[in-house]
Write an enzyme that holds these catalytic residues in place. Structure first.
Site, short mmCIF file in Angstrom:
data_model
loop_
_atom_site.label_atom_id
_atom_site.label_comp_id
_atom_site.label_asym_id
_atom_site.label_seq_id
_atom_site.Cartn_x
_atom_site.Cartn_y
_atom_site.Cartn_z
CB ALA A 137 -3.22 -5.66 7.77
CB ALA A 138 -3.48 -2.25 2.84
N GLY A 139 -6.19 -3.49 3.66
CA GLY A 139 -7.65 -3.52 3.58
C GLY A 139 -8.29 -3.51 4.98
CG ASP A 140 -7.68 -6.69 7.65
OD1 ASP A 140 -8.76 -6.94 7.06
OD2 ASP A 140 -6.80 -7.54 7.85
P1 ATP Z 1 -4.60 -6.43 1.50
O1 ATP Z 1 -5.34 -7.65 1.06
O2 ATP Z 1 -3.21 -6.33 0.97
O3 ATP Z 1 -4.70 -6.19 2.96
P2 ATP Z 1 -6.64 -5.20 0.00
O4 ATP Z 1 -6.35 -5.87 -1.30
O5 ATP Z 1 -7.77 -5.67 0.81
O6 ATP Z 1 -5.34 -5.17 0.88
P3 ATP Z 1 -6.21 -2.67 -1.27
O7 ATP Z 1 -7.24 -2.17 -2.19
O8 ATP Z 1 -4.96 -3.22 -1.83
O9 ATP Z 1 -6.93 -3.67 -0.27
O10 ATP Z 1 -5.80 -1.50 -0.25
C1 ATP Z 1 -6.72 -0.90 0.64
C2 ATP Z 1 -6.42 0.57 0.72
O11 ATP Z 1 -5.08 0.73 1.22
C3 ATP Z 1 -6.44 1.31 -0.60
O12 ATP Z 1 -7.73 1.79 -0.88
C4 ATP Z 1 -5.45 2.44 -0.35
O13 ATP Z 1 -6.10 3.50 0.30
C5 ATP Z 1 -4.44 1.81 0.60
N1 ATP Z 1 -3.28 1.29 -0.14
C6 ATP Z 1 -3.05 0.02 -0.53
N2 ATP Z 1 -1.90 -0.09 -1.23
C7 ATP Z 1 -1.38 1.15 -1.26
C8 ATP Z 1 -0.20 1.73 -1.81
N3 ATP Z 1 0.69 0.98 -2.49
N4 ATP Z 1 0.01 3.05 -1.63
C9 ATP Z 1 -0.86 3.82 -0.94
N5 ATP Z 1 -1.99 3.34 -0.41
C10 ATP Z 1 -2.26 2.04 -0.56
#
Ligand code: ATP
Length: 307
Positions: free
Chosen positions: A250-253
């Site tokens: 959910a980082a992306g969300d």
């Molecule tokens: P997920 O699928 O795991 O929900 P995602 O692959 O859609 O995530 P990411 O690019 O991995 O998206 O992460 C989205 C944002 O979250 C990044 O742009 C960053 O700001 C933050 N983020 C993700 N991972 C980290 C990390 N290890 N440390 C700090 N910020 C992070």
């Protein structure tokens, strides 16, 4: 004052298991802890918008079952309007089977269920709601025809469409012309552009190619490397906040929900991406999807991990 945000997207029940490593085909891993957590990219992004201070209406479809009822109750508790949360007669609520390893990396299988039945005709009753909004935020866990219909309608009224192309699907030029900001992660940027995206330098090349497909603005999220913006032909890099990753689910969300909130408040795209990186960094320090989404008051400056 801030404009309303409409999220059109999926609702799932996440079934999360922690394990030492993600099993390879044929392998069984013992010993992980298990919990259930409401999820789905649409629901997660709607919750992120609400917790981060945005006014949000969520258009989604669940099954006529216990998971659907739980989700509806939860959205109401979060202050999300559920007027357009529909119950499908046939399909069960969507579920996601999530495995999280010791490093916080995840692997996910989604059974779409009712989400696959959210069709353009279901949006007809909500068109006035969409027309009164400032931003429409969507992902790709619902039928493409629905995404296309909503994007076209919103764009025709000057409403900003943010498309988080996850999970990746074929994006037509007809759809992309209605998208104000597209927000792929590095893997999705790779699939869209056809080039590998490992570094910020790669992301610049990919963003240029993606913009060339007819989208105005491109924001590529790069995990711990932060995010790259291509706005009207100009690049800007936003570093991630250094944190210890526990679970990136959910980082992306959170990033997308936060982006929508900041833009609805009139912030520039660069300011909105900084806000989104701050919110997403907090979420990766916590386990789960919706359970990891921060509230607005956690983004006060003194609480943030330093750059
Ligand atoms: P997920 O699928 O795991 O929900 P995602 O692959 O859609 O995530 P990411 O690019 O991995 O998206 O992460 C989205 C944002 O979250 C990044 O742009 C960053 O700001 C933050 N983020 C993700 N991972 C980290 C990390 N290890 N440390 C700090 N910020 C992070």
């Amino acid at each position: 004052s801030a404009k309303k945000i409409i999220v059109v997207g999926s609702t799932n029940m996440d079934m999360v298991v922690k394990t030492s490593h993600i099993p390879v085909p044929g392998e069984t891993v013992l010993g992980g802890s298990f919990f259930m957590n409401p999820g789905g990219k649409g629901a997660n992004q709607a919750v992120a918008v609400a917790r981060l201070g945005g006014e949000v209406s969520f258009i989604s479809k669940v099954g006529n079952d216990i998971f659907g009822k739980q989700s509806s109750q939860l959205f109401e508790e979060e202050g999300i309007s559920t007027r357009y949360l529909l119950a499908d007669a046939g399909e069960p609520s969507g579920v996601a089977l999530i495995t999280v390893d010791a490093h916080g990396e995840n692997s996910i299988v989604v059974a779409s269920g009712a989400n696959a039945n959210l069709l353009p005709k279901d949006l007809e009753a909500a068109l006035n709601e969409i027309a009164g909004a400032g931003i429409l935020l969507m992902q790709l866990e619902i039928p493409m025809e629905t995404v296309h219909f909503a994007a076209k309608y919103a764009a025709s009224l000057g409403i900003k469409v943010i498309l988080n192309p996850a999970p990746m699907n074929t994006l037509t030029p007809e759809l992309l012309q209605h998208v104000h900001i597209i927000t792929p992660n590095s893997k999705e940027a790779e699939m869209l552009s056809g080039i590998p995206v490992n570094s910020i330098a790669d992301a610049r090349k990919a963003a240029t190619l993606i913009a060339g497909m007819g989208v105005k603005n491109v924001v590529i999220t790069m995990g711990a490397q932060g995010a790259l913006i291509l706005e009207d032909g100009r690049f800007e890099e936003v570093p991630a906040r250094p944190v210890e990753a526990v679970d990136t689910t959910a980082a992306g969300d959170v990033f997308n929900g936060a982006l929508a909130v900041a833009l609805s408040e009139g912030k520039t795209l660069a300011e909105a991406v900084q806000f989104a990186c701050q919110a997403a960094a907090i979420s990766v320090t916590r386990l789960g999807a919706q359970s990891s989404i921060p509230h607005r008051n956690e983004l006060i400056v003194s609480n943030l991990p330093r750059l």
